[in-house]
Scaffold this active site. Sequence first.
Site, PDB file in Angstrom:
ATOM      1  N   ASP A 133     -33.118   1.846  13.978  1.00 12.13           N
ATOM      2  CA  ASP A 133     -33.743   1.397  12.410  1.00 12.13           C
ATOM      3  C   ASP A 133     -35.102   2.538  12.022  1.00 12.13           C
ATOM      4  OD1 ASP A 133     -34.291  -1.289  10.842  1.00 12.13           O
ATOM      5  OD2 ASP A 133     -36.241  -0.265  11.331  1.00 12.13           O
ATOM      6  N   TYR A 153     -41.485   5.662   7.220  1.00 12.55           N
ATOM      7  CA  TYR A 153     -41.781   6.091   8.535  1.00 12.55           C
ATOM      8  C   TYR A 153     -42.164   7.525   8.655  1.00 12.55           C
ATOM      9  CZ  TYR A 153     -40.091   1.309   9.762  1.00 12.55           C
ATOM     10  OH  TYR A 153     -40.004   0.076   9.909  1.00 12.55           O
ATOM     11  N   LYS A 161     -34.746   2.515   4.920  1.00 15.37           N
ATOM     12  CA  LYS A 161     -35.117   1.617   4.110  1.00 15.37           C
ATOM     13  C   LYS A 161     -35.685   2.260   2.885  1.00 15.37           C
ATOM     14  CE  LYS A 161     -36.606  -1.270   8.046  1.00 15.37           C
ATOM     15  NZ  LYS A 161     -36.858  -0.289   9.087  1.00 15.37           N
ATOM     16  N   HIS A 209     -37.487  -2.131   1.518  1.00 14.35           N
ATOM     17  CA  HIS A 209     -38.440  -2.253   2.529  1.00 14.35           C
ATOM     18  C   HIS A 209     -39.467  -3.374   2.249  1.00 14.35           C
ATOM     19  CE1 HIS A 209     -40.830   0.285   5.939  1.00 14.35           C
ATOM     20  NE2 HIS A 209     -40.793  -0.984   6.134  1.00 14.35           N
TER      21      HIS A 209
END
Length: 276
Positions: free
Chosen positions: A46, A51, A76, A109
Site C-alpha cells: 500500500d 507518500y 492513492k 486518499h
Amino acid sequence: MSTVPTRLLPDGLSTPALGFGTYPLAGSEAEAAVLSALEAGYRMIDTAASYGNESEVGRAVAASGLPREDVFLTTKLRGADHGYERTLRAFSASAERLGVDYVDLYLIHWPLPRLDAYADSWRAMIELREQGLVRSIGVSNFTVRHLDRLAEETGVMPAVNQIEMHPHFPQARLREEHAARNVETQSWSPLGRGDGLLTEPVVVELAHRHGVTPAQVVLRWHLQLDAVPIPKSASPTRRSANLDVFGFALSEEETASLSVLERGRTGGDPDTHEEF
C-alpha cells in the site's frame, strides 16, 4: 515465509487479507523495506502519491522477481489532483513512477469536501477501471455521506474504504454501514499511533494467553472483525511477526474486550482534513 490467505472484494477481485503499509518510509529505506516485506510473504503493498515513495515501491516490486500478477499494488490520489482530468493525469504519473501497466486498487486518499471535486475524481476512476488500467477502485477516509453521494451520482459504490481503525478507534458504526453497502473495510494505523495501545493490560494479557505478541493480538482483532489491516514497520522482525497472525484466533469475548478500549481518532477528521 508466511502465506497470507486471500479474500474477495465486493467487485470479485481477489486480494490478500493483510497488507504492508509504506508511510512514512522514503528513499532507500522504503525500497529495502518493501523488498524485505515481499520476501517475508507480503503480497499487498500500500502506497500513495502523497507518500512520495511510489518509485521506490515500484523498484522493490521489480527487484523481487515476483510475477506482477502476484503482487497486489494499491496507490492513492492526492488532494491536489482532485477533478476528472487531473485524476486521469495523476494516475498516469503514479503508474509511471511505480513502473507498472496497471494498479490493482486505486483510492481517493481523502474526500476534501471543501473542494467538492471527489465525485468528479470518482467518475475518472470508473473510466480508468473500464479501460483496464485499474482493477478495482475505492476510497480512503470517507464518511457514509461521502460514500452515498458517489453511489447516487454514478451508480458505483466503492469496493473499499480504507479508514483509521484500531481498538482505540474501532469504527463500529462505520463498519456496520460498510457491511450494509457491501464495502470492504481496510484499516490504516491498525496498531494505533504510539498511544499506548500495545501496552493496554487486556492486550498484554491476551498476548500472554495465546503466546503471541501484543501487535499480533491487535491484528488478529482486525481480521475477526472482517477488516483488512495494513500495518507498517521498518523492522524486519516486526514485519514478519505482523504477518504471522493466521495460526490462532480470539474468542468472541476476547474480541469484544478489545473493542471497548475506544478513545477516539488520532488522525484527521474526513469532514475537515485537507491533504494536498
